[in-house]
Design a protein around this motif. Structure first.
Motif, mmCIF file in Angstrom:
data_model
loop_
_atom_site.group_PDB
_atom_site.id
_atom_site.type_symbol
_atom_site.label_atom_id
_atom_site.label_comp_id
_atom_site.label_asym_id
_atom_site.label_seq_id
_atom_site.Cartn_x
_atom_site.Cartn_y
_atom_site.Cartn_z
ATOM 1 N N ASN A 280 0.840 -1.193 0.000
ATOM 2 C CA ASN A 280 0.000 0.000 0.000
ATOM 3 C C ASN A 280 0.878 1.247 0.000
ATOM 4 O O ASN A 280 1.729 1.413 0.881
ATOM 5 C CB ASN A 280 -0.914 -0.019 1.230
ATOM 6 N N ASN B 73 0.599 5.354 0.249
ATOM 7 C CA ASN B 73 -0.419 6.250 0.801
ATOM 8 C C ASN B 73 0.114 7.682 0.924
ATOM 9 O O ASN B 73 0.638 8.068 1.960
ATOM 10 C CB ASN B 73 -0.863 5.712 2.159
ATOM 11 N N ASN C 83 -0.361 11.651 1.538
ATOM 12 C CA ASN C 83 -1.296 12.440 2.338
ATOM 13 C C ASN C 83 -0.908 13.906 2.311
ATOM 14 O O ASN C 83 0.270 14.257 2.147
ATOM 15 C CB ASN C 83 -1.294 11.972 3.805
ATOM 16 N N GLN D 101 -5.027 5.921 -1.068
ATOM 17 C CA GLN D 101 -4.368 4.629 -0.985
ATOM 18 C C GLN D 101 -4.309 3.984 -2.379
ATOM 19 O O GLN D 101 -5.316 3.945 -3.079
ATOM 20 C CB GLN D 101 -5.137 3.665 -0.078
ATOM 21 N N GLN E 112 -3.330 0.295 -3.542
ATOM 22 C CA GLN E 112 -3.069 -0.982 -2.862
ATOM 23 C C GLN E 112 -3.033 -2.160 -3.832
ATOM 24 O O GLN E 112 -3.936 -2.335 -4.650
ATOM 25 C CB GLN E 112 -4.159 -1.224 -1.816
ATOM 26 N N THR F 100 -7.764 7.963 2.884
ATOM 27 C CA THR F 100 -7.550 8.115 4.321
ATOM 28 C C THR F 100 -7.928 9.545 4.707
ATOM 29 O O THR F 100 -7.903 10.448 3.864
ATOM 30 C CB THR F 100 -6.088 7.860 4.723
ATOM 31 N N ARG G 36 -9.330 4.964 7.690
ATOM 32 C CA ARG G 36 -8.769 4.309 6.515
ATOM 33 C C ARG G 36 -9.895 3.556 5.817
ATOM 34 O O ARG G 36 -10.540 2.689 6.439
ATOM 35 C CB ARG G 36 -7.653 3.317 6.897
#
Length: 419
Positions: A159, A161, A163, A179, A181, A213, A231
């Protein structure tokens, strides 16, 4: 090295390392909680609040506001040392009676995770985490009694991620992320139609899916902080094959990983002591019973009976600043598994468990720090009872009743560097 190159190097090296991992699940279901050596030492209490570690972004991206000006990078490495032995009897079926034990079905594993954060200005912080949030690797003895129910199980995930966090003021910060994944699944069981049951049936597939997220942190008073993190689940349409009785069929298997909401709190007791806590809810019930459908006919070829309940995790921990360089930690947690005796399978004999943890951090200087965490997990007494009332029961194989002896030791270490 330019910032872009530094971030690319972190993501690339961590992704390569994660691709080598044989995952072992040590949270409810097949989730992996071990994403931070810093919080490992407190049984993950308070993981959604700000701290010296940006690894908290995995649970609450708003905690990125703790990143200082410039670039911060962290590498976390966890050694998972599980033990799980299943001893029982298969009886009443056409394949005969057997009491051969599983041996230790849970292999040791190494789990890396990486994080980077860059404070763009006084209000905006960019961060990225590379993790394996789901994983499982169980492999009993090839001829064990319940080989017709399971022979090996592997779940692997990767994953990425990114942000972005925004600090509204000294009290409130918010954040959101994306995300990306990758999920790969392989499940094997003995083929009862093969000579000596040597051949295995297998269902396998992989896919890339997307999720989000989000989070918020609030500091209502001096020394008090709350964090709320989310999440989302990630929907996957796994493309792969079903190999059964010597024939192979191309399949699609729809699987959605659970979403998770966590609430954390941190309270300053004295200038050197802080008390932390976390409540976590995981929506495992959304997993239900995925169906593997044929690419050619669209017919359902097999169903994976998960039918989990939701999972809960409660933790309480504390930190003590021994001096300006050394911080000590300890924590206690209780986890309510999404799996109970009514649905417990031989693939994942999960149960409620206690977490006992201790850890420490040492700051070598203002740039470099080291974290160490240790956890011992004690599951409650666990039984497997597969009979006519169980969702996995297959008449030709018969009843399987067993006791599970298991425990887990976890050792985690990390390096944190602030440029």
């Amino acid at each position: 090295m330019p910032l872009a190159n530094k971030n690319a190097a972190l993501v690339t090296s961590t992704a390569i390392a994660l691709s080598m991992v044989a995952g072992a699940a040590h949270a409810g279901g097949f989730a992996i909680r071990e994403q931070s050596a810093y919080y490992q030492g407190m049984s993950f209490a308070g993981y959604g609040t700000t701290s010296d570690s940006i690894s908290s972004m995995f649970w609450n991206p708003a905690s990125l506001i703790s990143a200082r000006q410039g670039l911060t990078v962290e590498t976390h490495n966890t050694a998972l040392l599980p033990y799980s032995d299943i001893n029982g009897t298969l009886s009443g079926g056409a394949v005969g009676t057997s009491s051969i034990g599983s041996g230790d079905i849970a292999g040791d594993a190494w789990l890396p995770a990486g994080y980077a954060a860059y404070r763009l200005n006084d209000s905006l912080i960019f961060g990225v985490g590379v993790n394996a949030p789901f994983g499982m690797s169980t492999k009993p003895e090839n001829d064990w009694a319940a080989r017709f129910y399971s022979r090996s199980s592997t779940v692997f995930s990767l994953n990425v991620n990114p942000n972005i966090a925004y600090q509204i003021n000294d009290m409130i910060s918010i954040a959101a992320g994306v995300q990306v994944q990758y999920l790969d699944v392989s499940l094997k069981s003995a083929d009862a139609t093969s000579s000596g049951f040597a051949r295995s049936n297998e269902i396998s597939g992989d896919d890339i899916g997307f999720g989000v997220t989000a989070g918020i942190t609030v500091k209502p008073f001096e020394g008090t902080e709350f964090g709320l993190g989310y999440r989302s689940g990630v929907s996957h349409e796994l493309e792969g094959n079903l190999y059964a009785s010597g024939a192979t069929s191309a399949i699609h298997l729809g699987v959605t990983t659970p979403d998770m909401i966590n609430f954390s709190a941190k309270q300053k007791i004295t200038d050197k002591i802080r008390l932390l806590g976390t409540i976590e809810w995981t929506n495992w019930s959304r997993l239900k019973a995925p169906r593997a459908t044929s690419d050619t006919s669209g017919a359902t070829l097999t169903t994976l009976n998960f039918n989990y309940d939701d999972g809960w995790f409660f933790s309480l921990g504390g930190e003590y600043d021994f001096n300006d360089k050394l911080t000590l930690r300890a924590g206690l947690a209780y986890e309510i598994s999404p799996i109970d005796e009514d649905i417990r399978s031989t693939r994942l004999p999960d149960n409620n468990r206690w977490w006992l943890s201790a850890g420490a951090s040492y700051a070598f200087n203002e740039h470099l720090a080291f974290d160490l965490g240790y956890t011992h997990i004690i599951p409650e007494a666990t039984e497997i009872n597969i009979d006519s009332s169980h969702q996995d029961y297959k008449t030709a194989f018969g009843n399987y009743s067993a006791d599970v002896d298991s425990h887990v030791n976890i050792v985690a270490a990390s390096l944190r560097y602030k440029f």
